[in-house]
Design a protein around this motif. Structure first.
Motif, mmCIF file in Angstrom:
data_model
loop_
_atom_site.group_PDB
_atom_site.id
_atom_site.type_symbol
_atom_site.label_atom_id
_atom_site.label_comp_id
_atom_site.label_asym_id
_atom_site.label_seq_id
_atom_site.Cartn_x
_atom_site.Cartn_y
_atom_site.Cartn_z
ATOM 1 N N LYS A 454 0.843 -1.193 0.000
ATOM 2 C CA LYS A 454 0.000 0.000 0.000
ATOM 3 C C LYS A 454 0.877 1.242 0.000
ATOM 4 N N ALA A 455 0.387 2.314 -0.622
ATOM 5 C CA ALA A 455 1.106 3.583 -0.640
ATOM 6 C C ALA A 455 0.846 4.350 0.648
ATOM 7 N N GLN A 456 1.853 5.112 1.086
ATOM 8 C CA GLN A 456 1.691 6.026 2.216
ATOM 9 C C GLN A 456 1.531 7.433 1.635
ATOM 10 N N ILE A 457 0.299 7.920 1.586
ATOM 11 C CA ILE A 457 0.041 9.196 0.909
ATOM 12 C C ILE A 457 -0.344 10.307 1.885
ATOM 13 N N GLY A 458 -0.314 9.996 3.181
ATOM 14 C CA GLY A 458 -0.606 11.030 4.172
ATOM 15 C C GLY A 458 -2.081 11.291 4.422
ATOM 16 N N LYS A 465 -9.202 2.887 3.680
ATOM 17 C CA LYS A 465 -10.198 2.359 2.742
ATOM 18 C C LYS A 465 -9.530 1.568 1.613
ATOM 19 N N ALA A 466 -8.352 2.001 1.182
ATOM 20 C CA ALA A 466 -7.638 1.251 0.148
ATOM 21 C C ALA A 466 -7.299 -0.147 0.645
ATOM 22 N N GLY A 467 -6.844 -0.241 1.904
ATOM 23 C CA GLY A 467 -6.544 -1.558 2.465
ATOM 24 C C GLY A 467 -7.771 -2.445 2.544
ATOM 25 N N MET A 468 -8.896 -1.876 2.931
ATOM 26 C CA MET A 468 -10.130 -2.659 3.030
ATOM 27 C C MET A 468 -10.628 -3.084 1.654
ATOM 28 N N LEU A 469 -10.516 -2.186 0.690
ATOM 29 C CA LEU A 469 -10.964 -2.530 -0.665
ATOM 30 C C LEU A 469 -10.050 -3.559 -1.320
ATOM 31 N N LEU A 470 -8.789 -3.593 -0.915
ATOM 32 C CA LEU A 470 -7.902 -4.645 -1.417
ATOM 33 C C LEU A 470 -8.364 -5.999 -0.901
#
Length: 579
Positions: A454-458, A465-470
């Motif tokens: 996952k990216a760390q975008i601040g 949500k990106a982690g959950m959608l993955l």
């Protein structure tokens, strides 16, 4: 500055005195070409202005340096340029020659993250990277590797005393290997940079004066002497070579000019002494080449990831048929590897590689010896599925994983002849021997997850949500009626991968801890050394669908309510310990 004429009128007047020596077709070829200048110092800097005055109108300039006073003896600078970035100075200067010129500037120089795109645009590449340090040598090797893969011709320059050696690597010839096999990745990692250069320059093209410079280098001199009379030769010779290469004329594989050999006279006795010293220097060079290599520089990975930023993947929009979810401002794609463009694939593998390098999973010595800035494409199978999550608004890459293809078909899981899963390669082929629920399954019904990053975008909300959608994407792909998948195997850290799978309702069954048997020289050996990495398995019909629905519902919430409910859900989470 407003030019006095329109573009075409200006160009005709600018190139008027070329007429008769450069044909109109050749002039058109030069005008339309995109030329990448990698390195804007002594040699690269000498070709930029001459190319522009000759009629080049589209340059990509890459250099990470700024001017110092000691550059003034050979580089196109003045005192007021001291401290300024070389690419910025050249941009200013060439726009004063041709205000219509198109420029693309890369102030970090050639990096693992911009080289693919720069080379893709270029019709010809000038390799003028400073190789007096290891990082420059690494980027030179990477540049040639990419040019060879993309079939782009490269003109190189080496200024030595009053001599200039210019090899041409025309990678449009598909049989030509990287640097014509003169230097290997392992040599780049382990040789002194000047020692490495001795493999790139034929001994007959090393002038006598450079042997004294080599002695001074070995004695500890921390800079390399260079002369303007050699550097500026490159601009003249390289410009002629570039015009010919762009217009399809054959050129020499290498050009060598020694100004002092052309201008100085020696009597017979002096000539004999010159030759004696030259032979002596060549013998010493041959002995130096045979010195044993050193260990790779421990900071290879640090240099590799230094300027990395997660990319914008605008080209993903052409894969709309593979978009499996679009929620919370995030688009999720599931694309078979055989369908995905190789340049996109490399960006994804680079994204995962940088993440693993930063958390210490990559073996730095293994990466350095192979000059790897990403996993090789051959680590993927054609039917592997890339799971890619991007922010809908700008296509910013947020998360990436792979769902690995079936490792075999027509065999049972307990068949001793089937290929090993990756987790079995790491922990032993007998890893799942005691798990009776797996043994009777056809092996094509078992999958393995890879490269979870996952990216760390601040933005904690978007990252969560990106982690959950993955995780949701895994469920969509594995649990759909026609997936044919019954179980999943893998490994992960208890507080990261396993915790997240359990949190989402996958109910991973963790196997008793065991020591990994992966070879220490393996690229990912560091992932298993001194870390609590556990193998696991799970049956997909055991997924807690009620839990999945609860977590899926959270994704639709916004702001503080989402973060608060997510925190509560994580506190209620427990792992299931299996056999």
């Amino acid at each position: 500055m407003t030019p006095p004429l329109d573009h075409d009128q200006f160009y005709r007047e600018l190139t008027l005195r070329n007429a008769g020596f450069i044909s109109s077709d050749d002039q058109c070829g030069l005008r339309e070409a995109v030329i990448l200048i990698a390195g804007c110092g002594s040699t690269g800097g000498s070709v930029i202005e001459l190319l522009v005055r000759s009629g080049a109108e589209h340059l990509i300039l890459a250099d990470n340096g700024s001017y110092e006073l000691n550059n003034a003896n050979r580089q196109n600078m003045v005192v007021s340029d001291i401290g300024r970035a070389k690419v910025e100075v050249f941009a200013e200067r060439v726009r004063q020659i041709n205000p219509y010129i198109k420029l693309e500037l890369h102030g970090h120089g050639v990096t693992p993250d911009n080289v693919e795109a720069m080379v893709a645009q270029a019709d010809v590449v000038v390799d003028a990277i400073d190789v007096t340090g290891r990082s420059g040598l690494e980027m030179k090797y990477l540049l040639h590797r990419v040019c060879q893969r993309q079939y782009k011709p490269v003109v190189c320059g080496y200024d030595m005393a009053a001599a200039q050696y210019i090899p041409v690597f025309d990678y449009r010839n598909p049989d030509l290997q990287v640097l014509d096999n003169q230097l290997s990745a392992e040599q780049v990692a382990t040789l002194d940079p000047m020692q490495a250069c001795s493999f790139l320059v034929p001994v007959e093209c090393v002038p006598l004066e450079m042997y004294g410079e080599l002695d001074r280098h070995l004695a500890g001199k921390d800079y390399t002497s260079q002369l303007g009379i050699a550097a500026h030769l490159f601009g003249t010779l390289a410009t002629a070579l570039i015009i010919d290469l762009l217009n399809g004329r054959p050129v020499r594989d290498a050009v060598y000019v020694d100004v002092w050999e052309l201008t100085r006279r020696r009597d017979a006795q002096a000539e004999r002494e010159h030759q004696r010293l030259l032979d002596q220097g060549r013998q010493a060079l041959a002995q130096w080449r045979q010195l044993p290599p050193e260990r790779p520089d421990a900071f290879f990975l640090e240099r590799s990831v230094k300027h990395y930023q997660a990319p914008l993947l605008g080209s993903l929009q052409s894969y709309s048929q593979f978009c499996i979810d679009r929620r919370a401002g995030i688009a999720t794609y599931a694309i078979p590897n055989y369908q995905l463009d190789n340049n996109l694939t490399r960006q994804l593998l680079r994204f995962a590689f940088v993440h693993y390098a930063k958390v210490g999973f990559i073996n730095p010595q293994a990466a350095a010896l192979r000059q790897l800035h990403a996993e090789p494409l051959e680590h993927l199978a054609p039917e592997d599925v890339h799971i890619v999550l991007v922010r809908d608004s700008d296509q910013q890459l947020l998360a990436y994983s792979t769902l690995k293809a079936p490792i075999a078909r027509g065999k049972r899981f307990d068949d001793s002849q089937r290929p090993s899963f990756g987790v079995e390669t790491a922990f032993g082929r007998d890893l799942y021997a005691q798990i009776g629920e797996l043994q009777d399954l056809p092996v094509e019904q078992v999958r393995e997850i890879g490269r979870v990053t996952k990216a760390q975008i601040g933005d904690p909300l978007l990252e969560a949500k990106a982690g959950m959608l993955l995780l949701s994407a895994y469920g969509r792909l594995l649990c759909q009626a026609d997936s044919g998948v019954a179980a999943m195997v893998g490994d992960g850290e208890r507080q990261v991968t396993l915790r997240n799978l359990s949190f989402f309702g996958f109910r991973p069954q963790i196997l008793p801890a065991r020591i990994a048997c992966i070879p220490p020289q393996h690229l990912y050996a560091n992932r298993y050394q001194g870390r609590e990495v556990h193998p696991f398995w799970l049956r997909l019909d055991a997924i807690d669908q009620q839990r999945v629905a609860q977590i899926e519902a959270l994704i639709e919430l916004d702001g503080d309510e989402f973060l608060s409910r997510l925190r509560d859900a994580k506190q209620q989470n427990t792992l299931h310990i299996g056999a």
